[in-house]
Write a protein that holds these residues in place. Structure first.
Motif, PDB file in Angstrom:
ATOM      1  N   TYR A  44     -10.959   9.586  19.597  1.00 50.31           N
ATOM      2  CA  TYR A  44     -10.863   8.336  18.555  1.00 50.31           C
ATOM      3  C   TYR A  44      -9.335   8.139  17.989  1.00 50.31           C
ATOM      4  O   TYR A  44      -8.697   9.264  18.212  1.00 50.31           O
ATOM      5  N   HIS A  45      -9.053   7.246  17.440  1.00 50.82           N
ATOM      6  CA  HIS A  45      -7.763   7.155  16.958  1.00 50.82           C
ATOM      7  C   HIS A  45      -7.998   6.785  15.296  1.00 50.82           C
ATOM      8  O   HIS A  45      -8.442   7.662  14.450  1.00 50.82           O
ATOM      9  N   SER A  46      -7.825   5.497  14.959  1.00 42.27           N
ATOM     10  CA  SER A  46      -8.054   4.929  13.526  1.00 42.27           C
ATOM     11  C   SER A  46      -9.715   4.937  13.333  1.00 42.27           C
ATOM     12  O   SER A  46     -10.383   4.476  14.021  1.00 42.27           O
ATOM     13  N   PHE A 102      -9.110  13.232  17.398  1.00 44.75           N
ATOM     14  CA  PHE A 102      -8.774  11.947  16.602  1.00 44.75           C
ATOM     15  C   PHE A 102      -7.012  12.050  17.103  1.00 44.75           C
ATOM     16  O   PHE A 102      -6.507  13.207  16.736  1.00 44.75           O
ATOM     17  N   ASP A 103      -6.578  11.255  17.857  1.00 44.96           N
ATOM     18  CA  ASP A 103      -5.189  11.118  18.016  1.00 44.96           C
ATOM     19  C   ASP A 103      -4.359  10.272  17.053  1.00 44.96           C
ATOM     20  O   ASP A 103      -4.885   9.495  16.487  1.00 44.96           O
ATOM     21  N   ASP A 104      -3.248  10.768  16.884  1.00 46.02           N
ATOM     22  CA  ASP A 104      -1.984  10.133  16.058  1.00 46.02           C
ATOM     23  C   ASP A 104      -2.044  10.584  14.811  1.00 46.02           C
ATOM     24  O   ASP A 104      -0.984  10.442  14.017  1.00 46.02           O
ATOM     25  N   GLY A 105      -3.006  10.972  13.989  1.00 45.75           N
ATOM     26  CA  GLY A 105      -2.917  11.516  12.783  1.00 45.75           C
ATOM     27  C   GLY A 105      -3.050  10.523  11.597  1.00 45.75           C
ATOM     28  O   GLY A 105      -2.232  10.671  10.677  1.00 45.75           O
ATOM     29  N   SER A 156      -1.205  19.161  18.422  1.00 49.57           N
ATOM     30  CA  SER A 156      -0.137  18.402  18.814  1.00 49.57           C
ATOM     31  C   SER A 156      -0.295  17.219  19.325  1.00 49.57           C
ATOM     32  O   SER A 156      -0.795  17.502  20.483  1.00 49.57           O
ATOM     33  N   HIS A 157       0.314  16.325  19.225  1.00 50.15           N
ATOM     34  CA  HIS A 157       0.554  14.859  20.000  1.00 50.15           C
ATOM     35  C   HIS A 157       1.761  14.619  20.309  1.00 50.15           C
ATOM     36  O   HIS A 157       2.059  13.272  20.407  1.00 50.15           O
ATOM     37  N   THR A 158       2.669  15.838  20.403  1.00 49.24           N
ATOM     38  CA  THR A 158       3.956  15.584  20.599  1.00 49.24           C
ATOM     39  C   THR A 158       4.746  15.302  19.398  1.00 49.24           C
ATOM     40  O   THR A 158       4.234  14.819  18.406  1.00 49.24           O
ATOM     41  N   SER A 160       7.654  12.625  19.521  1.00 51.20           N
ATOM     42  CA  SER A 160       7.814  11.166  19.150  1.00 51.20           C
ATOM     43  C   SER A 160       6.684  10.223  19.931  1.00 51.20           C
ATOM     44  O   SER A 160       6.591   9.183  19.606  1.00 51.20           O
ATOM     45  N   HIS A 161       5.748  10.817  20.317  1.00 45.85           N
ATOM     46  CA  HIS A 161       4.682  10.143  21.055  1.00 45.85           C
ATOM     47  C   HIS A 161       5.192   9.112  22.241  1.00 45.85           C
ATOM     48  O   HIS A 161       4.396   8.407  22.734  1.00 45.85           O
ATOM     49  N   ASP A 162       6.095   9.261  22.851  1.00 46.51           N
ATOM     50  CA  ASP A 162       6.524   8.728  24.016  1.00 46.51           C
ATOM     51  C   ASP A 162       5.777   9.274  24.974  1.00 46.51           C
ATOM     52  O   ASP A 162       5.759  10.627  25.104  1.00 46.51           O
TER      53      ASP A 162
END
Ligand SMILES: [Zn+2]
Length: 284
Positions: A44-46, A102-105, A156-158, A160-162
């Motif tokens: 999931y994300h948002s 959940f990605d991106d936080g 962790s999702h890195t 910078s997210h690049d």
């Protein structure tokens, strides 16, 4: 052109339905047995529709609540990626276990998803971007600490997210180690999981991660399920299934779950599954 697209799409749906039905009847016992020891990891994300944001990354709050209700009514155990890994390696029963990630936080992971998960006593994994934590629309380290104290896993999702496959090798330590070190400063320990932005990685990325033995697993964007074999043999290339709002309500979730199992099963039988990944698989 558009008509041709829909024609191809309809054919693809029929093909996928036929594959699903064929597998269900021809390999029924094997398929059911596979499901007993395979764990779908959902992405999931948002949670909440935010105006101006890509619709693909937003699941409406009501729909997410329905997802949790569905898991509850159908006897699923909702666990973190770390817990699933532990259970798979220990040979514990993982039938009807599902991992929510959940990605991106995004901030609404804390304000919306977290309370709903708690209502059901569910635990999930949240992958945050080092550069974004504490920024507008994103969770803070204090919120992550609180969630962790209540059984949620933080990953962790890195930095910078690049996508990591286009990062110059010299910057990989910064992308991979720096966000984990920041989380260690705030949580007091090394987190053990990474989710690759866009699911992208390459050999240089795998070699870099191998330098940090506290990193136990990493999630790709490859469809399917995770089994003890996959977690043991390719821990840095685990499978994950994206969850999007395609307007089909709870049926959309059922289809994605079925697809994760079906793709995972076919993969376990040595069938190339990249082509199937593009097709819509109905609930069977
Ligand atoms: Zn992301």
């Amino acid at each position: 052109m558009v008509r041709l697209f829909f024609k191809i799409f309809r054919v693809a749906v029929v093909v996928a339905a036929l594959v699903a039905l064929f597998v269900q009847y021809k390999y029924k016992d094997e398929y059911l047995a596979y499901k007993q020891h395979a764990v779908p990891y959902l992405m999931y994300h948002s949670i909440g529709v935010v105006p101006g944001w890509d619709k693909d990354v937003c699941i409406p709050e009501q729909l997410f609540a329905q997802h949790l209700q569905y898991f509850s009514e159908h006897g699923y155990q909702v666990i973190t990626a770390a817990e699933a890994r532990r259970k798979l390696l220990a040979g514990e029963d993982v039938a009807k276990n599902v991992v929510l990630t959940f990605d991106d936080g995004y901030n609404n992971n804390y304000t919306v998803a977290y309370p709903l998960l708690q209502k059901y006593g569910y635990h999930a994994t949240f992958f945050v971007i080092g550069n974004s934590v504490g920024g507008p629309d994103y969770m803070t380290y204090e919120q992550l600490q609180e969630m962790h104290a209540h059984g949620m896993e933080i990953g962790s999702h890195t930095m910078s997210h690049d996508p990591l496959n286009i990062i110059a090798t010299g910057y990989l330590p910064w992308e991979i180690y720096q966000p984990i070190n920041l989380l260690r400063q705030h949580l007091g320990f090394y987190i053990e999981g990474i989710a690759y932005p866009n699911g992208a990685y390459n050999q240089a990325v795998l070699a870099e991660i191998h330098k940090y033995p506290f990193i136990k697993y990493a999630l790709t964007g490859k469809a399917g399920c995770n089994t003890a074999k996959i977690v043991r043999e390719t821990p840095l290339e685990l499978r994950r299934m994206g969850i999007y709002d395609n307007g089909n309500g709870i049926t959309g979730l059922e289809r994605r779950l079925e697809k994760a199992y079906l793709v995972g099963f076919l993969e376990s039988k040595g069938v190339p599954t990249d082509w199937l990944y593009k097709l819509t698989v109905p609930k069977i």
